[in-house]
Design a protein around this motif. Structure first.
Motif, short mmCIF file in Angstrom:
data_model
loop_
_atom_site.label_atom_id
_atom_site.label_comp_id
_atom_site.label_asym_id
_atom_site.label_seq_id
_atom_site.Cartn_x
_atom_site.Cartn_y
_atom_site.Cartn_z
N HIS A 119 -16.66 25.10 -46.56
CA HIS A 119 -16.76 25.45 -45.14
C HIS A 119 -17.19 24.25 -44.27
N HIS A 123 -15.76 22.11 -40.90
CA HIS A 123 -16.43 21.72 -39.65
C HIS A 123 -16.33 20.20 -39.44
N SER A 149 -25.10 24.31 -37.01
CA SER A 149 -24.61 25.70 -37.01
C SER A 149 -25.77 26.64 -37.27
N ASP A 325 -16.95 29.39 -36.18
CA ASP A 325 -16.12 29.48 -37.39
C ASP A 325 -14.68 29.84 -37.04
ZN ZN Z 1 -19.70 27.51 -39.71
#
Ligand code: ZN
Ligand code: KG4
Length: 361
Positions: A119, A123, A149, A325
């Motif tokens: 993930h 980003h 985040s 996201d």
């Molecule tokens: Zn995230």
């Protein structure tokens, strides 16, 4: 954009690590053909935060519609997809499993290359995505990435193919501290963006909070700052200054509390700039890419350009549509891996709630 003018490979991205169900289609030039994000805010609102079991079920219930919307927006069919990518870690494991299983099944059934994407790698490269359907900006060989985040406040060094972690938070993440203080102020989930708006009305100098000082290290820490703000909140409450009841957006918060929010935000942002300055003094860098849900923070976005300009650093601030996201960033990270000739086995890829960015799938 038509299929005829899209550059191969066409990458299908799937993201379901927390409370957003997302599907995107990105072409071989990093053009975002479609990026659909379905928020679960309504499902979790009454609980004040994300309930993992509800999140998994929502992903299952929402996926078909999200996928359909993405393909319709891009004007392509599943049969046109060349590569499949899904988030594998970190996040809520039940949530990750939904998107990852769908991606694995699609890739296996259609015999397509598959990428199980971290993930945070998504980003890291998101600031290079374009917002108007144009190709992605070229990714420099070397740069520093800051991800802010709800789960992370991290600095990474990208050097060719290698990504290494330079710093993480020791406790709360930047966005998490905003969420927790916002909750104490009676704001509704997600509290971070609302606290940011409240802070716009305040004056940080009227209620300054201190910064983490006295160390040359790079790590972040936000729980001490949060505790300072909560103690200040308790002192104000003892003096009769309290949030108005039933004010989920903080529109009727007393001025003193808006000042406290502004003082907290100012200190939180200063900590980020301070760590960047320490790193830049130690190992100068020429490009800084800033991403993550909390990269939407207004004060951070206002102050980063001057910080970078003073040092001759090229700043790439993630476009607001890709700060939270989304699956475009997952497809784009997969495209970079695909170009390097890497793939993951769709039958073997596993979901993990925690995993270092350096850890292989
Ligand atoms: Zn995230
Ligand atoms: O990247 P993201 O969508 O999910 C995670 O991977 O965590 O980030 C969501 C986080 C939440 O903590 C949210 O409150 C925070 O980002 N956030 C903000 C702002 N907008 C979102 N925090 C501070 N100021 C904002 N404007």
């Amino acid at each position: 954009m038509s299929l005829a003018s899209a550059v191969r490979p066409l990458v299908l991205g799937i993201e379901s690590s927390c409370d957003d169900t997302a599907c995107a289609l990105v072409d071989g030039d990093g053009r975002v053909l479609a990026s659909v994000v379905s928020s679960q805010v309504a499902a979790h609102a009454e609980f004040g935060g994300v309930v993992p079991e509800i999140a998994s079920r929502e992903h299952l219930a929402n996926w078909s519609a999200v996928e359909r919307r993405a393909f319709a927006a891009a004007g392509i069919a599943l049969a046109d997809v060349d590569v499949v990518a899904a988030t594998r870690a970190p996040g809520l494991v039940g949530s990750l499993l939904v998107g990852l299983s769908i991606g694995r099944a699609l890739a296996w059934a259609r015999e397509l290359p598959f990428h199980a994407v971290h993930h945070l790698e998504g980003h890291v490269f998101s600031p290079f995505l374009g917002v108007g359907g144009e190709p992605a900006a070229p990714i420099p060989e070397r740069f520093v990435a800051l991800v802010v985040s709800g789960g992370h406040t991290s600095l990474y060094r990208i050097d060719g193919e290698a990504i290494s972690t330079l710093a993480e938070t020791r406790d709360d993440a930047f966005g998490e501290a905003f969420d927790k203080l916002g909750k104490k102020l009676g704001l509704a989930y997600p509290q971070g963006p609302k606290l940011d708006l409240v802070a716009e009305r305040g004056e940080p100098r009227r209620r300054p909070l201190s910064r983490l000082a006295g160390t040359a290290e790079l790590f972040f820490s936000y729980s001490g700052l949060k505790t300072q703000a909560v103690l200040e909140l308790e002192r104000l409450a003892a003096a009769g200054i309290v949030p108005a009841p039933d004010d989920p957006r903080g529109e009727r918060l007393p001025g003193e509390l808006a000042d406290l929010a502004a003082g907290f935000r100012d200190s939180a942002v200063r900590q980020v700039l301070d760590r960047l300055a320490r790193l830049h003094r130690r190992e100068p860098f020429t490009t800084l890419a800033v991403s993550g849900g909390a990269a939407a923070n207004r004060e951070l976005r206002r102050r980063l350009p001057a910080w970078a300009a003073e040092r001759g650093v090229e700043l790439r601030l993630v476009p607001l549509v890709y700060s939270g996201d989304n699956a475009a960033m997952i497809a784009f990270a997969a495209l970079r891996r695909e170009r390097r000739g890497e793939t993951d086995d769709p039958l073997a890829a596993a979901a993990a709630s925690r995993a270092a960015i350096e850890a292989p799938a």
